[in-house]
Every structure is written in structure tokens, then in C-alpha cells.
Design an enzyme around this catalytic site. Structure first.
Site, PDB file in Angstrom:
ATOM      1  N   GLY A 151       0.847  -1.192   0.000  1.00 22.96           N
ATOM      2  CA  GLY A 151       0.000   0.000   0.000  1.00 22.96           C
ATOM      3  C   GLY A 151       0.874   1.229   0.000  1.00 22.96           C
TER       4      GLY A 151
ATOM      5  N   CYS B 193       5.269  -6.126   1.700  1.00 23.50           N
ATOM      6  CA  CYS B 193       5.589  -4.694   1.656  1.00 23.50           C
ATOM      7  C   CYS B 193       4.882  -3.939   2.794  1.00 23.50           C
ATOM      8  CB  CYS B 193       5.245  -4.137   0.274  1.00 23.50           C
ATOM      9  SG  CYS B 193       6.036  -2.561  -0.037  1.00 23.50           S
ATOM     10  N   TYR B 194       3.857  -3.157   2.531  1.00 24.85           N
ATOM     11  CA  TYR B 194       3.167  -2.485   3.646  1.00 24.85           C
ATOM     12  C   TYR B 194       2.640  -3.538   4.626  1.00 24.85           C
ATOM     13  CZ  TYR B 194       0.015   0.508   6.314  1.00 24.85           C
ATOM     14  OH  TYR B 194      -0.614   1.179   7.331  1.00 24.85           O
TER      15      TYR B 194
ATOM     16  N   HIS C 242       7.930  -7.783  -3.810  1.00 25.64           N
ATOM     17  CA  HIS C 242       6.634  -8.197  -4.375  1.00 25.64           C
ATOM     18  C   HIS C 242       6.744  -9.531  -5.124  1.00 25.64           C
ATOM     19  CE1 HIS C 242       4.324  -4.560  -3.464  1.00 25.64           C
ATOM     20  NE2 HIS C 242       5.505  -3.979  -3.500  1.00 25.64           N
TER      21      HIS C 242
ATOM     22  N   LYS D 253     -11.065 -10.765 -15.697  1.00 26.99           N
ATOM     23  CA  LYS D 253     -11.269 -10.667 -17.149  1.00 26.99           C
ATOM     24  C   LYS D 253     -10.703 -11.867 -17.914  1.00 26.99           C
ATOM     25  CE  LYS D 253     -12.568  -7.860 -20.527  1.00 26.99           C
ATOM     26  NZ  LYS D 253     -13.781  -7.010 -20.470  1.00 26.99           N
TER      27      LYS D 253
END
Ligand code: XMP
Length: 509
Positions: free
Chosen positions: A53, A80-81, A166, A365
């Protein structure tokens, strides 16, 4: 069905994390970080991933979670955050930083764990952070680092892992393995999410829900509504009626193609409402782009409502809503959603006369595309570039006139045909022609011409929020420009749009 929850702290990579988990065959859902704790007391939740974030944990108003979530006995992976908030709550020290570390770094594994099983001791990872953990909480041990920070940590007793990088981004060489290790070996989630089963169970649940009632659906010819229609048709056959509003602002021959595929080929009840004249009438003299969007949107609703009156007995209104449309995300107030709101033109207002039927609500999608292919919709329809609701209305700059629609349809058709012929169509994300309200002088044969200028636009993008122009070769552009100028009466000059987004947008209006 076992699932992994991705808690959203505002990262642009949320959907990517959930997609990676689903690729492993485990169902994954994205929820806002402040979902009440009660929600997690559910046996089907096998793991929680705390996303990255944009905030610093020390910011006032930074998203916080209750420490209780770590006591539920559910494995947790903080990215990460998600790592920083975990360390903050367990008493670690976070170092605020003004400079972002963004890009590739080398990860060194210093202690083996279930999370990094099977990955090499040193490998490339993708970093995108401002703050980092300076000192781990006493409850944690360091498992890996980079030159500049602690990169992997684990709680001494609990299945709580932290990553500063990540793993969901393809630049992290062993990212997939890490997510796999977490999902399958630490959470022990059973991989029983697959699209064939999804189709079978959805068809059954549509049958059960609809019973002997009638369903209507607004078919646009786009991927989502077409796949929804085909799936529902498989379940209930003639009880489904599709209303296809031809605004007259569609691609060349689009109306006929939609009718021939879904009505003639798939035997669906498709009612085509030819409203081209009506739309053009309303657009007379309209120049302002926002005004155009409004006019087209309102007219669309009017035409659809009118057509719907013939189906008073219908109990359900079906829509091709997909998962990214419904994610209850903290990004809802962020810039991405603000941009999207004007895209809802062509969407329908809440309709209290009907119950909603949205069979694709849980799918991303590319999963929708896979379902479509599986149901026999031809690949060229399924892999099509997106097309905006207001159609060619926002690609004819200034006033929309019938002769301009025709010119643009022909030019656009040539561009797309050449992209397909040269195997470029699937390499670019969206391509189209824009007709400008400018005439220029040219010479054809021995004659002076004075005709419109058209711009060719082709972009490469992952999320349509940012984009770069496609690096199409001069030779290819030459072929397209020559063909358009030679074959389309009304255009005598072509320019190529080399604007990225931002600062440009993809469409011109
Ligand atoms: P922009 O122009 O905002 O476009 O960079 C981003 C993506 O959204 C599509 N777009 C629309 N789609 N209704 C839609 O359904 C609209 O009003 C609309 N405006 C833009 C655009 O084609 C691109 O894919």
C-alpha cells in the site's frame, strides 16, 4: 471451497496477487483491510495475504488492522506495507524514508523456510517501497535480505511471514514459487478452483434460481455481456432474451456480426434495436466531450427501458458484471475509481423491477475470456480490444455526423484488419482511429484534395490506467496510412498519436 483472502491496503498489485493464487487452483478474494474480524472465523479461509500500500505506518490515518487477526491460527503473509504493519504491531522498528526503492534487487536467503523451499539462495526480486523495516520485532527471525533491507522474516512460533519485495510481479524470479509455497504448503489450501467446474456449477445455479421465469440481458457485443449471455443461454435456453441496442456508433458491421453470431449461430433470442437515427439526432450540435457522453448515456438508457417494456413478465435482469467491477476495495476513493466513473456511461441504473443475475461476478477478465472460449465463442470475438460505451461518438471530435461515422468505420476497419494480418493485434492492448475536425490539402493523381485528417492510436497497457503508445514500425504505419488514404473517401492525411497516458488519455474525448 478453500480460499485465500487478500487484504487490500491500497496496492496497485492486489488483483495480481489474487490472480496468482487462482492460477494455482485456489479461490482468492480481495477484501478491504478493515473487514471485521468475525468474517475470518470461517473454516474455508485457509490463509490471509496482507497487500502492499502507498502509506507509511506512521501516517495519521494509515490503514491499521487489529493484532487479533494474527491470533486466529490462520497463516498470514504480509507483503511490503503488509510486512511493515505486521512489524509495527509486533514492536519492530520501521524506518521512514523519503526515497522510494523501486526496481530489481538481489535477494539473499540466509535461512531456509517452508516459504522459500525450492528457490535459489540468491535471486532477483522486485522492490517498490518507501519505508522499510529497520529492526525486526523480537518475535520474528530474519530469513533473507538484500543490500539495503530485511527482505524476508518469519514469526518464531506462528505461520506468519513477511516479505519486503513483491512476489506477485513477474520480475521477481521465484515469485510464483513463493506464493505457491505459501498457498499450498503453508496454508494447505486444496486447489479445487477450476473454470470447468465453475461453468457446471454456475449453469446449475442459474437454472435453480431462474426456474420458469424469463430473463432479459443487455447485449453489447463486448466480451463480458457476450460471455454472460452465452452462459445463461446454456442454462435456460429460450427463457433468455437479449436486447442489443445498435447505437449506430459501433464498429463497421458490428451490429450484423453480433446478430449473426448470437442469434443465427448460437440460436439465442436477440432483439436488435436500431436506434442509430435517434442517437444522431440527439447528438446534433453537441461538441463538448462530457456532454456527448451524457447524451449518449441517457439515450442508451431510454432506448433500453423502452425495449424492456415488452418484457414485463421477465423477473431477472442479467448483467456481465465481473470481479474487478465489484471488489470492495480501499482504492475505491483513489484516483483509479474517479477515472472510471465516466466510463459507466452506457451502464444501467439500479432497476428495482428486476432481480439481478450476474453469473460472472467472481471472475477476472482473463477468466471470463477462458469461460467464453470454453463455451465456443470464437477467439476473435473473445480477444477483442475494449470498446468504449459511447462508441465512435467520442472518436469523432466535435459534432458527430452520419457521413463522419461512415468514414471513421471504414478507416478503423482497415487499421484493425492490418493489425490482424500482420500478427500485431494481440500484441497491442487497444487500437483505433480518431477522426479530427480538421481538413488538410493533399494531392491525388493530378487533383488537389481537401479532406479530413485522421489519427491512428495504438497503446500498450496492463490496466488501462497508464499506457504507452505502441512502437509500431514505420513500414507498418505506412501500409495502414496508404490503405486508408487510398480506400476511404474523405480522409487524405494520417497522423500517429505518440502520447502516453498520463498525461494523455487513451481516448481523445
Ligand atoms: P481513457 O480515455 O480514460 O480510457 O484513458 C481508458 C479505457 O477506458 C475506455 N473508455 C470507456 N469505456 N465508457 C466505456 O465503457 C466510456 O465512457 C469510456 N471512456 C473510455 C477506453 O476505451 C480505454 O479502454
Amino acid at each position: 471451497m478453500d480460499k485465500i483472502i487478500v487484504l487490500d491496503f491500497g496496492s496497485q498489485y492486489n488483483q495480481l496477487i489474487a490472480r496468482r493464487v487462482r492460477e494455482l487452483g485456489v479461490y482468492s478474494e480481495i477484501l478491504p483491510y478493515d473487514k471485521p474480524l468475525e468474517y475470518f472465523k470461517d473454516d474455508s479461509i485457509k490463509g490471509i495475504i496482507l497487500s502492499g500500500g502507498p502509506n507509511s505506518v506512521y501516517d495519521t490515518g494509515a490503514p491499521r488492522i487489529s493484532k487479533e487477526i494474527y491470533k486466529l491460527g490462520i497463516p498470514i503473509l504480509g507483503i511490503c506495507y503488509g510486512m511493515q504493519i505486521t512489524q509495527y504491531l509486533f514492536g519492530g522498528k520501521i524506518s521512514p524514508s523519503n526515497k522510494r526503492e523501486y526496481g530489481k534487487s538481489i535477494l539473499n536467503i540466509i535461512k531456509e523456510s517452508k516459504l522459500t523451499k525450492g528457490i535459489e539462495i540468491t535471486s532477483t526480486v522486485w522492490m517498490s517501497h518507501g519505508d522499510h523495516v529497520d529492526e525486526l520485532s523480537n518475535d520474528f527471525i530474519e530469513l533473507g535480505n538484500t543490500d539495503s533491507c530485511i527482505a524476508i522474516a518469519k514469526h518464531k512460533d506462528l505461520e506468519i511471514y513477511n516479505l519486503q519485495f513483491h512476489p506477485e510481479v513477474t520480475h521477481t524470479t521465484f515469485g510464483k514459487e513463493i506464493i505457491k509455497n505459501f498457498t499450498l504448503n503453508i496454508c494447505n489450501a486444496v486447489p479445487n478452483w477450476n473454470l470447468d467446474d465453475y461453468i457446471t456449477t454456475t449453469i446449475k445455479s442459474i437454472k435453480d434460481k431462474v426456474q420458469n421465469n424469463q430473463v432479459i440481458l443487455g447485449l453489447s457485443g463486448g466480451v463480458d455481456s457476450s460471455v454472460a449471455a452465452t452462459l445463461i443461454h446454456k442454462a435456460i435456453g429460450d427463457k433468455l432474451t437479449c436486447i442489443f441496442v445498435d447505437t449506430g456508433l459501433l464498429r463497421k458491421d458490428e451490429g450484423d456480426k453480433v446478430m449473426s453470431l448470437y442469434k443465427d449461430n448460437f440460436n439465442m433470442n436477440v432483439v436488435r434495436v436500431n436506434a442509430g437515427d435517434q442517437f444522431l439526432n440527439k447528438l446534433k450540435g453537441v461538441i463538448d466531450p462530457e456532454e456527448k457522453r451524457k447524451v449518449i448515456g441517457n439515450e442508451f438508457i431510454k432506448v433500453f427501458e423502452n425495449a424492456k417494456r415488452d418484457y414485463k413478465d421477465a423477473k431477472f435482469l442479467a448483467q456481465g458484471t465481473i470481479y474487478p467491477d465489484v471488489i470492495e476495495s480501499v482504492s475505491v476513493n483513489g484516483p483509479s475509481e474517479t477515472i472510471k466513473s465516466h466510463h459507466n456511461v452506457g451502464g444501467l441504473p439500479d432497476d428495482l423491477d428486476f432481480e439481478l443475475l450476474e453469473p460472472l461476478r467472481e471472475l477476472f477478465k482473463d477468466e471470463v475470456r477462458e469461460v467464453g472460449l470454453n463455451l465456443g465463442i470464437p477467439k476473435n470475438m473473445i480477444m477483442r480490444h475494449p470498446f468504449p460505451g459511447p462508441g465512435l461518438g467520442i472518436r469523432i471530435i466535435e459534432e458527430v455526423l452520419i457521413e463522419k461515422v461512415k468514414i471513421l468505420q471504414d478507416a478503423d476497419d482497415i487499421f484493425i484488419e492490418e493489425l490482424i494480418k500482420n500478427n500485431l493485434y494481440e500484441n497491442v492492448s487497444q487500437a483505433f482511429v480518431v477522426l479530427l475536425p480538421v481538413k488538410s490539402v493533399g494531392v491525388m493523381g493530378d487533383k488537389r484534395t481537401y479532406e479530413y485528417v485522421a489519427a491512428i492510436r495504438s497503446v500498450d497497457t496492463v490496466d488501462f490506467m497508464t499506457a504507452t503508445f505502441s512502437r509500431l514500425s514505420y513500414d507498418f504505419l505506412d501500409i495502414v496510412a496508404s490503405r486508408i488514404i487510398n480506400e476511404v473517401r474523405g480522409i487524405n492525411r494520417i497522423v500517429y498519436d505518440i502520447t502516453s497516458k498520463p498525461p494523455g488519455t487513451i481516448e481523445w474525448e
